[in-house]
Scaffold this motif. Structure first.
Motif, PDB file in Angstrom:
ATOM      1  N   VAL A  40      12.759   6.031   5.273  1.00  0.00           N
ATOM      2  CA  VAL A  40      11.353   5.981   4.878  1.00  0.00           C
ATOM      3  C   VAL A  40      11.243   6.361   3.408  1.00  0.00           C
ATOM      4  O   VAL A  40      11.855   7.333   2.948  1.00  0.00           O
ATOM      5  CB  VAL A  40      10.514   6.933   5.756  1.00  0.00           C
ATOM      6  CG1 VAL A  40       9.100   7.073   5.217  1.00  0.00           C
ATOM      7  CG2 VAL A  40      10.492   6.440   7.201  1.00  0.00           C
ATOM      8  N   GLY A  41      10.499   5.551   2.664  1.00  0.00           N
ATOM      9  CA  GLY A  41      10.239   5.838   1.258  1.00  0.00           C
ATOM     10  C   GLY A  41      11.216   5.234   0.271  1.00  0.00           C
ATOM     11  O   GLY A  41      10.975   5.286  -0.931  1.00  0.00           O
ATOM     12  N   GLU A  57       9.508  -1.566   1.531  1.00  0.00           N
ATOM     13  CA  GLU A  57       9.724  -0.155   1.845  1.00  0.00           C
ATOM     14  C   GLU A  57       9.380   0.102   3.314  1.00  0.00           C
ATOM     15  O   GLU A  57       8.357  -0.376   3.807  1.00  0.00           O
ATOM     16  CB  GLU A  57       8.812   0.691   0.955  1.00  0.00           C
ATOM     17  CG  GLU A  57       8.876   2.165   1.192  1.00  0.00           C
ATOM     18  CD  GLU A  57       7.916   2.931   0.290  1.00  0.00           C
ATOM     19  OE1 GLU A  57       7.504   4.015   0.689  1.00  0.00           O
ATOM     20  OE2 GLU A  57       7.570   2.431  -0.803  1.00  0.00           O
ATOM     21  N   THR A  59       7.891   2.509   5.858  1.00  0.00           N
ATOM     22  CA  THR A  59       6.950   3.622   5.743  1.00  0.00           C
ATOM     23  C   THR A  59       6.922   4.497   6.990  1.00  0.00           C
ATOM     24  O   THR A  59       6.402   5.601   6.947  1.00  0.00           O
ATOM     25  CB  THR A  59       5.531   3.108   5.421  1.00  0.00           C
ATOM     26  OG1 THR A  59       5.165   2.138   6.409  1.00  0.00           O
ATOM     27  CG2 THR A  59       5.487   2.473   4.037  1.00  0.00           C
ATOM     28  N   THR A  69       6.187  -2.054   4.413  1.00  0.00           N
ATOM     29  CA  THR A  69       5.271  -2.650   3.454  1.00  0.00           C
ATOM     30  C   THR A  69       6.095  -3.424   2.443  1.00  0.00           C
ATOM     31  O   THR A  69       7.172  -2.981   2.049  1.00  0.00           O
ATOM     32  CB  THR A  69       4.471  -1.549   2.712  1.00  0.00           C
ATOM     33  OG1 THR A  69       3.711  -0.829   3.671  1.00  0.00           O
ATOM     34  CG2 THR A  69       3.547  -2.133   1.674  1.00  0.00           C
ATOM     35  N   ARG A  78       1.324  -5.074   4.928  1.00  0.00           N
ATOM     36  CA  ARG A  78       1.648  -3.888   5.722  1.00  0.00           C
ATOM     37  C   ARG A  78       1.922  -4.396   7.126  1.00  0.00           C
ATOM     38  O   ARG A  78       1.034  -4.944   7.784  1.00  0.00           O
ATOM     39  CB  ARG A  78       0.481  -2.903   5.731  1.00  0.00           C
ATOM     40  CG  ARG A  78       0.741  -1.669   6.552  1.00  0.00           C
ATOM     41  CD  ARG A  78      -0.491  -0.743   6.542  1.00  0.00           C
ATOM     42  NE  ARG A  78      -0.395   0.188   7.635  1.00  0.00           N
ATOM     43  CZ  ARG A  78      -0.937  -0.002   8.849  1.00  0.00           C
ATOM     44  NH1 ARG A  78      -1.638  -1.081   9.095  1.00  0.00           N
ATOM     45  NH2 ARG A  78      -0.785   0.900   9.792  1.00  0.00           N
TER      46      ARG A  78
END
Length: 125
Positions: A40-41, A57, A59, A69, A78
């Motif tokens: 994540v991130g 990415e 999320t 996303t 998204r």
């Protein structure tokens, strides 16, 4: 928001969490570059049809929910994948001026993505 559900045998999370292989079953993606194991991130370099560059990415990553996303100039998606007892539900929403122009082209795409995910699972045991 576009959404669809499909009963899928196997481990769809295995395919969804293989970021570098996403272009093998999502025809919008030409290439993705970044770490093999998603976190994540972490942003992945992304190239989409018709040659736009951006990023993807993750999320959220849980056993029952994978959210990602992606963004290119003028377009942001998204996407959400819910994994519950063999039923996979995919939904997504778009934003941006390019998304507005392409809105009609994305009708029914959630179901198409689920079918491609299912086909990919036949290749990846």
């Amino acid at each position: 928001m576009e959404h669809a559900s499909l009963k899928i045998d196997g481990s769809p999370a295995k395919v969804l969490l293989d970021p570098l292989a996403l272009p093998l079953w999502n025809e919008a993606f030409l290439s993705i570059d970044g770490p093999q194991t998603p976190e994540v991130g972490v942003r992945y370099e992304l190239r989409v049809r018709p040659g736009l560059n951006g990023w993807l990415e993750y999320t959220e990553i849980t056993p029952s929910r994978i959210e990602m996303t992606w963004h290119v100039p003028g377009f942001r998606e998204r996407g959400l994948w819910l994994l519950e007892d063999g039923l996979v539900t995919h939904s997504f929403e778009h934003a941006g001026p390019l998304a507005a122009v392409l809105r009609s082209a994305y009708r029914g795409i959630a179901a198409v993505r689920l079918e491609r995910l299912q086909q990919r699972l036949l290749v990846v045991p």
